[in-house]
Design an enzyme around this catalytic site. Structure first.
Site, PDB file in Angstrom:
ATOM      1  N   PRO A 233       0.782  -1.226   0.000  1.00 28.53           N
ATOM      2  CA  PRO A 233       0.000   0.000   0.000  1.00 28.53           C
ATOM      3  C   PRO A 233       0.822   1.288   0.000  1.00 28.53           C
ATOM      4  O   PRO A 233       0.267   2.364  -0.132  1.00 28.53           O
ATOM      5  CB  PRO A 233      -0.785  -0.104   1.301  1.00 28.53           C
ATOM      6  CG  PRO A 233       0.092  -0.912   2.190  1.00 28.53           C
ATOM      7  CD  PRO A 233       0.758  -1.916   1.302  1.00 28.53           C
ATOM      8  N   ASP A 256       3.925   1.582 -11.475  1.00 29.03           N
ATOM      9  CA  ASP A 256       2.767   2.464 -11.459  1.00 29.03           C
ATOM     10  C   ASP A 256       3.094   3.692 -10.641  1.00 29.03           C
ATOM     11  O   ASP A 256       3.919   3.645  -9.747  1.00 29.03           O
ATOM     12  CB  ASP A 256       1.581   1.766 -10.781  1.00 29.03           C
ATOM     13  CG  ASP A 256       0.978   0.712 -11.675  1.00 29.03           C
ATOM     14  OD1 ASP A 256       1.256   0.739 -12.885  1.00 29.03           O
ATOM     15  OD2 ASP A 256       0.249  -0.143 -11.153  1.00 29.03           O
ATOM     16  N   LYS A 278      -0.858   5.265 -14.409  1.00 26.59           N
ATOM     17  CA  LYS A 278      -1.554   6.410 -13.830  1.00 26.59           C
ATOM     18  C   LYS A 278      -1.894   6.045 -12.400  1.00 26.59           C
ATOM     19  O   LYS A 278      -1.842   4.895 -11.987  1.00 26.59           O
ATOM     20  CB  LYS A 278      -2.837   6.630 -14.596  1.00 26.59           C
ATOM     21  CG  LYS A 278      -2.600   7.037 -16.024  1.00 26.59           C
ATOM     22  CD  LYS A 278      -3.574   8.143 -16.364  1.00 26.59           C
ATOM     23  CE  LYS A 278      -3.265   8.721 -17.712  1.00 26.59           C
ATOM     24  NZ  LYS A 278      -4.101   8.154 -18.722  1.00 26.59           N
ATOM     25  N   GLY A 309       0.995  -1.242  -7.267  1.00 23.05           N
ATOM     26  CA  GLY A 309       0.531  -0.930  -5.916  1.00 23.05           C
ATOM     27  C   GLY A 309      -0.286  -2.086  -5.355  1.00 23.05           C
ATOM     28  O   GLY A 309      -0.952  -2.809  -6.096  1.00 23.05           O
ATOM     29  N   GLY A 310      -0.199  -2.294  -4.052  1.00 24.24           N
ATOM     30  CA  GLY A 310      -1.019  -3.327  -3.402  1.00 24.24           C
ATOM     31  C   GLY A 310      -0.663  -4.712  -3.898  1.00 24.24           C
ATOM     32  O   GLY A 310       0.503  -5.099  -3.930  1.00 24.24           O
ATOM     33  N   MET A 391     -10.975   2.770  -5.565  1.00 23.53           N
ATOM     34  CA  MET A 391     -11.226   3.795  -6.587  1.00 23.53           C
ATOM     35  C   MET A 391     -12.602   4.429  -6.413  1.00 23.53           C
ATOM     36  O   MET A 391     -13.291   4.711  -7.379  1.00 23.53           O
ATOM     37  CB  MET A 391     -11.094   3.175  -7.991  1.00 23.53           C
ATOM     38  CG  MET A 391      -9.692   2.642  -8.256  1.00 23.53           C
ATOM     39  SD  MET A 391      -9.533   1.755  -9.807  1.00 23.53           S
ATOM     40  CE  MET A 391      -9.994   0.091  -9.313  1.00 23.53           C
TER      41      MET A 391
HETATM   42  N1  SAH Z   1      -3.754  -3.383  -6.755  1.00 21.27           N
HETATM   43  C1  SAH Z   1      -4.066  -2.375  -5.773  1.00 21.27           C
HETATM   44  C2  SAH Z   1      -5.308  -1.578  -6.113  1.00 21.27           C
HETATM   45  C3  SAH Z   1      -5.195  -0.783  -7.376  1.00 21.27           C
HETATM   46  S1  SAH Z   1      -6.629   0.166  -7.670  1.00 21.27           S
HETATM   47  C4  SAH Z   1      -4.211  -3.035  -4.404  1.00 21.27           C
HETATM   48  O1  SAH Z   1      -4.240  -4.256  -4.316  1.00 21.27           O
HETATM   49  O2  SAH Z   1      -4.264  -2.316  -3.407  1.00 21.27           O
HETATM   50  C5  SAH Z   1      -6.201   1.717  -6.952  1.00 21.27           C
HETATM   51  C6  SAH Z   1      -7.035   1.973  -5.711  1.00 21.27           C
HETATM   52  O3  SAH Z   1      -6.500   1.270  -4.604  1.00 21.27           O
HETATM   53  C7  SAH Z   1      -7.051   3.404  -5.278  1.00 21.27           C
HETATM   54  O4  SAH Z   1      -7.991   4.172  -6.006  1.00 21.27           O
HETATM   55  C8  SAH Z   1      -7.465   3.277  -3.827  1.00 21.27           C
HETATM   56  O5  SAH Z   1      -8.832   3.041  -3.701  1.00 21.27           O
HETATM   57  C9  SAH Z   1      -6.739   1.990  -3.432  1.00 21.27           C
HETATM   58  N2  SAH Z   1      -5.446   2.278  -2.786  1.00 21.27           N
HETATM   59  C10 SAH Z   1      -4.236   1.904  -3.201  1.00 21.27           C
HETATM   60  N3  SAH Z   1      -3.294   2.305  -2.328  1.00 21.27           N
HETATM   61  C11 SAH Z   1      -3.938   2.933  -1.335  1.00 21.27           C
HETATM   62  C12 SAH Z   1      -3.516   3.569  -0.135  1.00 21.27           C
HETATM   63  N4  SAH Z   1      -2.230   3.646   0.217  1.00 21.27           N
HETATM   64  N5  SAH Z   1      -4.462   4.120   0.667  1.00 21.27           N
HETATM   65  C13 SAH Z   1      -5.760   4.060   0.329  1.00 21.27           C
HETATM   66  N6  SAH Z   1      -6.211   3.479  -0.787  1.00 21.27           N
HETATM   67  C14 SAH Z   1      -5.312   2.928  -1.615  1.00 21.27           C
END
Ligand code: SAH
Length: 481
Positions: A233, A256, A278, A309-310, A391
């Site tokens: 995150p 990303d 993006k 991310g994530g 999102m």
């Molecule tokens: N693959 C990522 C999600 C990508 S979609 C995952 O598993 O987390 C992108 C969305 O993830 C953002 O719009 C938001 O809703 C969420 N997100 C990602 N990082 C975040 C963070 N540090 N804090 C809050 N929401 C986050």
């Protein structure tokens, strides 16, 4: 020099044959002289009298002894000076003279007047790890040293020595730098059989393994490889160990924009970096271009890390990339990451499936033109059900309307976690009813996670012992409505 935030310029000096001056003849001076001798320096000791250790060295002609006081003329031709008398005034005078002549000078226990200091050291044969804090906290440096001592096997020293012996031959065998690096990475890796043999004390076996690897010579046409890696995150501490190791082996990193610089900084120094994403929602054409780029780079034999991310498979388009790689016959691996819903819940102290409050948790994407029409609102609106909206910042009105229209209680707690786990994290606790108003009033920005459900009421300040009063708004957690 007293600025606690300054950092020394790190330097490993080759002192073989270089003239170094030690001022002082006691035990501290002896320790300093020993370290210089071990590095091959030509050591002169200035002191009216020598303690036993230095006296023995002088008798053996391993040092030159000048039985006088310090005089600036003694600095002639000297590279490095150590002031190690027990008299501060003398030490300072040595430092002043040395600095005036642009000599490096170390004053024992006095970093303020020194131009160089000795770091805390972890040594494994020729492998040397130097630790410094710029004077901020010598205790911290020692603690880090103790941790590294525990972490690094003694056999690393023998591994380094063995590597040195093979270096020239490996260079001959693998002319390309990339191939050489891959060879060594495999042999020096913490899982390499060579290291295991050395740890078992079997140097001959280690050498045989290295010989065999060299003879195998399979590296001429490297196979490209793609790692789809979840970066978590945002907090670098929440990377997995495997993600970290993969990053440190990457030839190219496609990342990303959600991935913070602090995580990119952990990748191999000389990797190439490509920013391909993006913050939110790629167009289909852009995703196709990324898929093609992954295939192209892997076909060139590179180890590509696709850093997302994530978790790569949670609303991250990782699936499309995976299918593209499979279709192209490219080898790949998937390294999972901590997804935002899980991380944000943890950061806000919200147990996603707290007994009695939630029987299920659903990760929902609020993105997409038809999200409102597509989502299964009757199912989402049922009680004792935690919803994690990704999102969702731009679609809070639809989220509220959809859930209320299908019977979810307007008073259902809802938490908003913006930039969860990063230093900029902000958390608000509100209700389903007031969700859009809160997002507007607080100007919530993506990336943010919206957690709806009875469990959200358990949100608390990170590290706090209990719930925060509604009026006691803090930057960490604010209760709204
Ligand atoms: N693959 C990522 C999600 C990508 S979609 C995952 O598993 O987390 C992108 C969305 O993830 C953002 O719009 C938001 O809703 C969420 N997100 C990602 N990082 C975040 C963070 N540090 N804090 C809050 N929401 C986050």
């Amino acid at each position: 020099m007293n600025d606690a935030t300054f950092a020394h310029y790190p330097l490993f000096a080759d002192l073989r044959g270089e003239r170094c001056l030690v001022v002082g003849g006691g035990t501290v001076a002896a320790r300093k002289a020993e370290a210089l001798l071990a590095a091959g320096a030509a050591v002169t000791v200035v002191a009216p009298a020598l303690g036993p250790a230095l006296a023995a060295r002088a008798t053996a002609r391993e040092i030159v002894h000048r039985p006088t006081g310090f005089a600036p003329s003694q600095l002639e031709g000297v590279l490095l000076v150590v002031a190690a008398t027990d008299d501060a005034a003398t030490n300072h005078a040595v430092a002043r003279s040395a600095r005036a002549r642009a000599k490096l000078v170390n004053v024992v226990d006095d970093p303020d007047v020194s131009t160089c200091i000795n770091p805390a050291l972890v040594r494994r044969g020729p492998l040397t790890i130097a630790i410094g804090t710029g004077g901020a906290s010598p205790v911290l440096a020692r603690l880090v040293r103790a941790r590294l001592e525990a972490l690094l096997p003694q056999a690393l020293g023998r591994l380094a020595t063995l590597a040195a012996r093979f270096r020239a031959r490996v260079k001959c065998r693998f002319e390309a730098l990339d191939a050489r690096r891959r060879f060594w990475e495999k042999q020096l890796d913490d899982q390499s059989p060579v290291l295991r043999a050395l740890e078992a004390g079997d140097e001959a076996a280690a050498e045989r393994l290295l010989e065999a690897a060299l003879a195998a010579r399979r590296d001429t046409a490297p196979r490209g490889f793609v790692s789809l890696v979840g970066a978590g995150p945002g907090d670098p501490e929440l990377l997995t160990l495997r993600a970290l190791r993969t990053l440190q082996r990457a030839d190219v990193v496609l990342y990303d924009r959600l991935v913070p610089a602090a995580i990119l900084a952990l990748a191999r120094r000389d990797a190439d970096f490509e920013d391909v994403g993006k913050v939110q929602g790629l167009k289909g054409s852009e995703q196709t271009a990324i898929n093609a780029r992954l295939v192209e780079l892997a076909r060139r034999g590179r180890h590509v890390v696709r850093l997302k991310g994530g978790d790569p498979f949670v609303f991250g388009r990782g699936g499309e990339e995976l299918l593209a790689l499979r279709a192209a016959g490219i080898d790949y691996e998937v390294v999972p990451g901590i997804t935002a819903a899980v991380a944000c819940a943890a950061a806000a102290g919200i147990p996603l499936t707290h007994r009695g409050l939630a029987q299920q948790v659903t990760f929902v994407t609020a993105h997409g033109e038809d999200a409102h029409a597509d989502l299964d609102w009757p199912a989402l609106a049922r009680g004792r059900h935690t919803l994690a909206f990704y999102m969702g910042v731009g679609r809070v009105a639809q989220i509220r309307d959809g859930l209320l229209a299908h019977g979810r209680d307007p008073g259902t707690p809802a938490a908003i976690v913006e930039r969860g786990t990063t230093p900029q994290q902000r958390v608000w606790l509100t209700t389903l009813e007031a969700l859009p108003a809160t997002v507007a009033a607080r100007a919530v920005q993506a990336p943010a996670m919206i957690l709806v459900g009875e469990v959200a009421a358990l949100a608390a300040e990170p590290g706090g012992s209990g719930a925060v009063q509604p009026e006691a708004a803090t930057p960490a957690l604010e209760r709204v409505a």
